[in-house]
Design a protein around this motif. Structure first.
Motif, short mmCIF file in Angstrom:
data_model
loop_
_atom_site.label_atom_id
_atom_site.label_comp_id
_atom_site.label_asym_id
_atom_site.label_seq_id
_atom_site.Cartn_x
_atom_site.Cartn_y
_atom_site.Cartn_z
N ILE A 114 -0.45 -22.75 11.04
CA ILE A 114 -0.88 -23.52 9.87
C ILE A 114 -1.56 -22.59 8.86
N PHE A 115 -2.32 -21.62 9.37
CA PHE A 115 -2.98 -20.63 8.51
C PHE A 115 -1.94 -19.92 7.65
N ALA A 168 -6.74 -24.53 6.88
CA ALA A 168 -6.05 -24.67 8.18
C ALA A 168 -6.97 -25.35 9.20
N LYS A 196 -0.67 -22.23 5.00
CA LYS A 196 -1.68 -22.45 3.94
C LYS A 196 -1.79 -21.24 3.01
N TRP A 240 -3.05 -23.23 15.15
CA TRP A 240 -3.92 -22.94 14.02
C TRP A 240 -3.37 -21.75 13.23
#
Length: 140
Positions: free
Chosen positions: A14-15, A138, A18, A11
């Motif tokens: 992905i954060f 995310a 993003k 996560w």
């Protein structure tokens, strides 16, 4: 929530990605030059099985509107940053679900600035909101 669970290393990565796709954040965070760590405390019993430390850290290397990297700490005491924001798992979930605005959360004491200058943070309210939007992206 999608397949990627918050909080996790996946996560967090992905954060960061993003954040870099978010042009509004890039513009709103001009002048921000400090790493920022999010601490997640008061974990659910489910998460405590995975993270027995009871406090997770997600450290973002934020610089001039970009995320240059991310570190995930299964024990937040192993990490440190110029700015540290801490909240319970429940408060983070409310922020991620859009039920709680990050600036309001700070004013209500649900999101605490454990380290760093509050005056500096408050100069970037729109950047804070855009960071949350990237976190929400995310989590989808």
């Amino acid at each position: 929530m999608g397949n990627i669970e918050f909080p996790s290393k996946e996560w967090a990565e992905i954060f960061c990605q993003k954040i870099n796709e978010n042009n509004n954040y890039r513009n709103a965070a001009k002048g921000w030059k400090w790493p920022l760590m999010f601490k997640v405390s008061s974990l659910s019993n489910e998460l405590l099985k995975k993270f027995p430390s009871g406090s997770i850290g997600i450290k973002l290397d934020l610089f001039e509107g970009q995320c240059r990297g991310v570190e995930f700490y299964e024990d937040s005491s192993k990490g440190s940053a110029d700015f540290v924001l801490t909240a319970t798992f429940d408060s983070w979930m409310k922020i991620l679900n859009g039920e709680l605005n990050p600036v309001t959360a700070i004013l209500q004491g649900k999101l605490k600035l454990e380290k760093g200058s509050m005056a500096t943070v408050m100069r970037f309210p729109s950047a804070a909101v855009e960071l949350v939007k990237s976190a929400q992206a995310a989590s989808k």
